[in-house]
Design a protein around this motif. Structure first.
Motif, mmCIF file in Angstrom:
data_model
loop_
_atom_site.group_PDB
_atom_site.id
_atom_site.type_symbol
_atom_site.label_atom_id
_atom_site.label_comp_id
_atom_site.label_asym_id
_atom_site.label_seq_id
_atom_site.Cartn_x
_atom_site.Cartn_y
_atom_site.Cartn_z
ATOM 1 N N ASP B 26 0.823 -1.208 0.000
ATOM 2 C CA ASP B 26 0.000 0.000 0.000
ATOM 3 C C ASP B 26 0.858 1.260 0.000
ATOM 4 O OD1 ASP B 26 -0.916 -0.026 3.570
ATOM 5 O OD2 ASP B 26 1.026 -0.088 2.536
ATOM 6 N N MET B 27 2.088 1.149 -0.498
ATOM 7 C CA MET B 27 3.027 2.283 -0.476
ATOM 8 C C MET B 27 3.209 2.899 -1.864
ATOM 9 S SD MET B 27 5.784 0.481 2.102
ATOM 10 C CE MET B 27 5.657 -1.125 1.316
ATOM 11 N N ASN B 28 2.415 2.454 -2.825
ATOM 12 C CA ASN B 28 2.508 2.938 -4.205
ATOM 13 C C ASN B 28 3.898 2.706 -4.803
ATOM 14 O OD1 ASN B 28 1.156 4.010 -6.437
ATOM 15 N ND2 ASN B 28 2.028 6.040 -6.089
ATOM 16 N N HIS B 29 4.520 1.579 -4.403
ATOM 17 C CA HIS B 29 5.829 1.233 -4.944
ATOM 18 C C HIS B 29 5.693 0.693 -6.354
ATOM 19 C CE1 HIS B 29 7.907 0.725 -0.766
ATOM 20 N NE2 HIS B 29 7.745 1.978 -1.120
ATOM 21 N N ASN B 30 6.645 1.068 -7.221
ATOM 22 C CA ASN B 30 6.602 0.565 -8.587
ATOM 23 C C ASN B 30 7.265 -0.816 -8.713
ATOM 24 O OD1 ASN B 30 9.044 1.795 -8.024
ATOM 25 N ND2 ASN B 30 9.191 2.902 -9.954
ATOM 26 N N TYR B 31 8.288 -1.102 -7.919
ATOM 27 C CA TYR B 31 8.998 -2.377 -8.033
ATOM 28 C C TYR B 31 8.473 -3.370 -6.992
ATOM 29 C CZ TYR B 31 12.777 -0.598 -11.051
ATOM 30 O OH TYR B 31 13.504 -0.091 -12.100
ATOM 31 N N MET B 32 8.278 -4.595 -7.447
ATOM 32 C CA MET B 32 7.927 -5.683 -6.534
ATOM 33 C C MET B 32 8.718 -6.931 -6.895
ATOM 34 S SD MET B 32 3.838 -5.135 -5.861
ATOM 35 C CE MET B 32 3.830 -6.139 -4.351
ATOM 36 N N TYR B 33 8.981 -7.741 -5.881
ATOM 37 C CA TYR B 33 9.852 -8.911 -6.052
ATOM 38 C C TYR B 33 9.250 -10.113 -5.317
ATOM 39 C CZ TYR B 33 13.305 -5.057 -6.459
ATOM 40 O OH TYR B 33 13.966 -3.894 -6.774
ATOM 41 N N ILE B 46 12.904 -15.005 -7.708
ATOM 42 C CA ILE B 46 12.063 -15.844 -8.562
ATOM 43 C C ILE B 46 11.576 -15.023 -9.757
ATOM 44 C CG2 ILE B 46 10.027 -17.333 -8.674
ATOM 45 C CD1 ILE B 46 10.177 -17.566 -5.614
ATOM 46 N N TYR B 47 10.838 -13.972 -9.476
ATOM 47 C CA TYR B 47 10.331 -13.042 -10.472
ATOM 48 C C TYR B 47 10.346 -11.646 -9.881
ATOM 49 C CZ TYR B 47 8.384 -16.180 -14.079
ATOM 50 O OH TYR B 47 8.218 -17.075 -15.113
ATOM 51 N N TYR B 48 10.333 -10.647 -10.756
ATOM 52 C CA TYR B 48 10.203 -9.286 -10.293
ATOM 53 C C TYR B 48 9.405 -8.479 -11.307
ATOM 54 C CZ TYR B 48 14.039 -8.021 -13.473
ATOM 55 O OH TYR B 48 14.829 -7.829 -14.586
ATOM 56 N N SER B 49 8.977 -7.306 -10.852
ATOM 57 C CA SER B 49 8.150 -6.449 -11.703
ATOM 58 C C SER B 49 8.541 -4.998 -11.458
ATOM 59 C CB SER B 49 6.670 -6.662 -11.367
ATOM 60 O OG SER B 49 5.887 -5.655 -11.971
ATOM 61 N N VAL B 50 8.698 -4.249 -12.533
ATOM 62 C CA VAL B 50 9.071 -2.840 -12.393
ATOM 63 C C VAL B 50 7.865 -1.926 -12.530
ATOM 64 C CG1 VAL B 50 11.399 -3.310 -13.194
ATOM 65 C CG2 VAL B 50 9.677 -2.548 -14.827
ATOM 66 N N GLY B 51 6.703 -2.513 -12.729
ATOM 67 C CA GLY B 51 5.487 -1.710 -12.812
ATOM 68 C C GLY B 51 4.326 -2.558 -13.273
ATOM 69 N N ALA B 52 3.127 -2.019 -13.145
ATOM 70 C CA ALA B 52 1.934 -2.770 -13.542
ATOM 71 C C ALA B 52 2.049 -3.196 -15.002
ATOM 72 C CB ALA B 52 0.690 -1.923 -13.326
ATOM 73 N N GLY B 53 1.743 -4.463 -15.260
ATOM 74 C CA GLY B 53 1.782 -5.017 -16.601
ATOM 75 C C GLY B 53 3.134 -5.507 -17.057
ATOM 76 N N VAL B 66 3.840 -15.351 -12.386
ATOM 77 C CA VAL B 66 3.394 -14.144 -11.703
ATOM 78 C C VAL B 66 2.567 -13.305 -12.661
ATOM 79 C CG1 VAL B 66 5.331 -14.002 -10.074
ATOM 80 C CG2 VAL B 66 5.504 -12.912 -12.331
ATOM 81 N N SER B 67 1.863 -12.351 -12.072
ATOM 82 C CA SER B 67 1.152 -11.344 -12.849
ATOM 83 C C SER B 67 1.184 -10.046 -12.061
ATOM 84 C CB SER B 67 -0.286 -11.782 -13.126
ATOM 85 O OG SER B 67 -0.991 -11.975 -11.916
ATOM 86 N N ARG B 68 1.063 -8.938 -12.765
ATOM 87 C CA ARG B 68 1.054 -7.624 -12.084
ATOM 88 C C ARG B 68 0.003 -6.763 -12.795
ATOM 89 N NH1 ARG B 68 5.192 -3.997 -9.956
ATOM 90 N NH2 ARG B 68 4.037 -2.683 -8.490
ATOM 91 N N SER B 69 -1.262 -7.055 -12.513
ATOM 92 C CA SER B 69 -2.347 -6.323 -13.162
ATOM 93 C C SER B 69 -2.580 -4.959 -12.511
ATOM 94 C CB SER B 69 -3.639 -7.138 -13.150
ATOM 95 O OG SER B 69 -3.963 -7.501 -11.823
ATOM 96 N N THR B 70 -2.163 -4.800 -11.266
ATOM 97 C CA THR B 70 -2.284 -3.516 -10.575
ATOM 98 C C THR B 70 -0.945 -3.182 -9.923
ATOM 99 O OG1 THR B 70 -2.969 -4.432 -8.449
ATOM 100 C CG2 THR B 70 -4.722 -3.969 -10.048
ATOM 101 N N THR B 71 -0.765 -1.924 -9.546
ATOM 102 C CA THR B 71 0.453 -1.531 -8.843
ATOM 103 C C THR B 71 0.552 -2.212 -7.481
ATOM 104 O OG1 THR B 71 0.448 0.622 -9.917
ATOM 105 C CG2 THR B 71 1.719 0.444 -7.885
#
Lengths: 111, 115
Positions: B26-33, B46-53, B66-71
């Protein structure tokens, strides 16, 4: 293949001793971080170093980033039982978004 | 302050079963791991994401999706669980831009056992 190798893997020392943990790679990192992890919890950030040759001090802990940004060290002076834990280095590979963790060093400090 | 929330905290799976580990920040972070950690060892990406989509493979992506449909959300799916996937899974997030540092915030971990 492990990109970031830490040594030693295990370290068991008496209170008051000094120690150094090494984090080595053949790859270049844009920044490097050190974490400490307690059992059952996630890693907690200790420091971030971003410039080759940079030295940062955090009380009894001294962190150094290698000149070529491929390695780092953590030195603890006068270790205390509260320093016991798993120490992890982690680096952002240069020109990528990947944050890669090292193999870990488990430190045990006896009173 | 919720930070990074992972569910479930503990799960036992049978070989061949599927499941999804949920992760929300809930911190509006763009990167997730997503990382996995075997006993006494470091974390492996394993996987990472630099932004939604946008998602990318890490060091050990086989057997996961993995999927990143939302931030906010970054679920990790195990399609056909194997004993080798027994591990502790950590989700993490951070905010990256050209000027800020990149402090990583970790979830509390999800303990998964495949039997």
């Amino acid at each position: 293949t492990q990109l970031l190798e830490q040594s030693p893997q295990f370290l068991s020392i008496q209170e008051g001793e000094n120690l150094t943990v090494y984090c080595n790679s053949s790859s270049v990192f844009s920044s490097l971080q050190w974490y400490r992890q307690e059992p059952g919890e996630g890693p907690v950030l200790l420091v971030t170093v971003v410039t080759g040759g940079e030295v940062k001090k955090l009380k009894r802990l001294t962190f150094q980033f290698g000149d070529a940004r491929k390695d780092s060290s953590l030195h603890i002076t006068a270790a205390q039982p509260g320093d016991t834990g798993l120490y992890l280095c982690a680096g952002h590979l240069y020109n990528t978004d990947k944050l890669i963790f090292g193999t870990g060093t488990r430190l045990q400090v006896f009173p | 302050n919720a930070g990074v929330t992972q569910t479930p905290k503990f799960r036992i799976l049978k070989i061949g079963q599927s499941m999804t580990l949920q992760c929300a920040q809930d911190m509006n972070h763009n990167y997730m791991y997503w990382y996995r950690q075997d006993p006494g060892m470091g974390l492996k990406l394993i996987y990472y994401s630099v932004g939604a989509g946008i998602t990318d493979k890490g060091e050990v992506p086989n057997g996961y999706n993995v999927s990143r449909s939302t931030t906010e959300d970054f679920p990790l799916r195990l399609e056909l669980a194997a004993p080798s996937q027994t591990s502790v899974y950590f989700c993490a997030s951070s905010f990256h831009d050209s000027s800020s540092g990149n402090t990583i915030y970790f979830g509390e971990g999800s303990w998964l056992t495949v039997v």
